[in-house]
Design an enzyme around this catalytic site. Structure first.
Site, short mmCIF file in Angstrom:
data_model
loop_
_atom_site.label_atom_id
_atom_site.label_comp_id
_atom_site.label_asym_id
_atom_site.label_seq_id
_atom_site.Cartn_x
_atom_site.Cartn_y
_atom_site.Cartn_z
N THR A 186 0.82 -1.20 0.00
CA THR A 186 0.00 0.00 0.00
C THR A 186 0.86 1.26 0.00
O THR A 186 1.96 1.25 0.54
CB THR A 186 -0.88 -0.03 1.26
N VAL A 215 -12.53 -6.09 1.07
CA VAL A 215 -12.05 -4.71 1.19
C VAL A 215 -11.25 -4.60 2.49
O VAL A 215 -11.69 -5.10 3.53
CB VAL A 215 -13.22 -3.71 1.20
N ASP A 217 -8.46 -1.99 4.98
CA ASP A 217 -8.56 -0.74 5.74
C ASP A 217 -8.32 0.50 4.90
O ASP A 217 -8.77 1.59 5.26
CB ASP A 217 -7.52 -0.76 6.87
N THR A 237 -0.45 1.00 6.56
CA THR A 237 -0.21 -0.14 5.67
C THR A 237 -0.02 -1.38 6.53
O THR A 237 0.64 -1.33 7.57
CB THR A 237 1.02 0.07 4.78
#
Ligand code: ASP
Length: 321
Positions: A186, A215, A217, A237
């Site tokens: 991320t 999905v 965070d 992340t």
């Protein structure tokens, strides 16, 4: 007047130094330096924190070294599903998209949601239609694919795990300084501008071998992304499920506002106590309203950097000590 500052991350994870080439490490350091310096220049020229974090994350998405935008990981079914969020600390406005596979820069779609909709979060086809109606560039889903990510999925499928299993022995082909099977790719940015406004942005391809429709965070305000001028801007992340369960980003703001903790105390508590206690791995970047910067992680490394206006940028991958 506050001194403007920006911080960025490109994910956290495990280090396999044996797999690292000096050349590859240099590529990561250069990408981080270029992008954080660009954000610093924008802030020096008077850009808002919101514009600086949006552009920094767009550049990170464009860089295939990171698991967001081009270079995103594959789902179990061999597709891509991307998530992104932006939050404006001045107004507490949020824009987010989740499960998109045709938007070249999900962070720009999130920004369009923030600016043009009374809604906060759009998913899937609806998010893509909304983005298209605001002239956000669309691409074919295979635009995001890279051979390295495909290899990663094949390894995950053969071990039947959702990769981020930090116990798994990785046999990877490339020379990414962070083991690509055990890192969180991320990307994110947080900034404080010269007017004292905070903003945060997070964007991800999610986790390799995740189920379609899962999905994490990253697109959820309060979990993987949060900004409030009264306290702090945060981008996370790591193991998305744990960052959701701990409301990691918001918990830092809450500890600072209601418990009087410093940024350092609150962010260390969240990453090294709360997230770890639930078996989560990863890190975060945070800037508080006074311009303090925290970059904690409980994994072996995190691609990260920050730059204050008028000072040299600092970037790092591994633990300092
Ligand atoms: N937090 C992200 C997710 O769970 C993964 C990452 O940080 O790379 O989707």
């Amino acid at each position: 007047m506050v001194k403007a500052v920006i911080a960025i991350h490109g994910g956290a994870g495990a280090i396999t130094r044996s797999a690292m080439s000096a050349e590859k490490e240099q590529q990561y350091r250069q990408a981080l330096t270029d992008i954080v310096t660009h954000g610093q220049t924008m802030l020096a020229q008077g850009a808002s924190a919101m514009d600086a974090v949006t552009e920094a994350v767009r550049l990170l998405e464009e860089c295939p070294l990171f698991n967001a935008g081009k270079g995103a990981v594959f789902t179990h079914q061999g597709t891509h599903e991307l998530d992104a969020c932006v939050m404006d600390g001045r107004t507490l406005d949020v824009g987010a998209v989740a499960g998109v596979s045709r938007i070249r820069n999900p962070v720009l779609a999130a920004r369009a949601v923030l600016e043009n909709s009374s809604h906060v979060l759009f998913i899937g086809a609806g998010a893509e239609a909304f983005a298209a109606s605001h002239h956000i560039e669309q691409v074919e889903p295979d635009f995001f694919s890279t051979p390295a990510r495909w290899e990663q999925l094949q390894r995950a499928l053969s071990s039947d795990e959702m990769l981020l299993d930090h116990d798994g022995a990785a046999q990877h082909q490339d020379d990414d300084p962070l083991d690509p099977d055990r890192k969180f790719g991320t990307v994110g940015a947080v900034a404080l501008d010269a007017n004292g406004n905070l903003a945060a942005a997070t964007s991800t391809g999610g986790m390799t071998n995740k189920q379609v429709g899962r999905v994490g965070d990253s697109p959820l305000a309060g979990a993987g992304c949060y900004a409030d001028n009264e306290s702090v801007a945060v981008s996370c992340t790591g193991t998305g499920e744990v960052f959701i369960r701990t409301l990691a980003a918001y918990d830092i703001a809450a500890q600072m506002r209601y418990d009087g903790r410093s940024l350092q105390q609150a962010s260390v508590n969240v990453i090294h106590d709360k997230v770890l206690e639930l078996g989560g791995s990863g890190g975060l970047i945070a800037i508080d309203r006074a311009g303090n910067v925290a970059l904690p992680f409980n994994s072996e490394g995190m691609y990260r950097g920050f730059a204050r206006v008028g000072e040299p940028a600092e970037v790092a991958i591994y633990r300092e000590s």
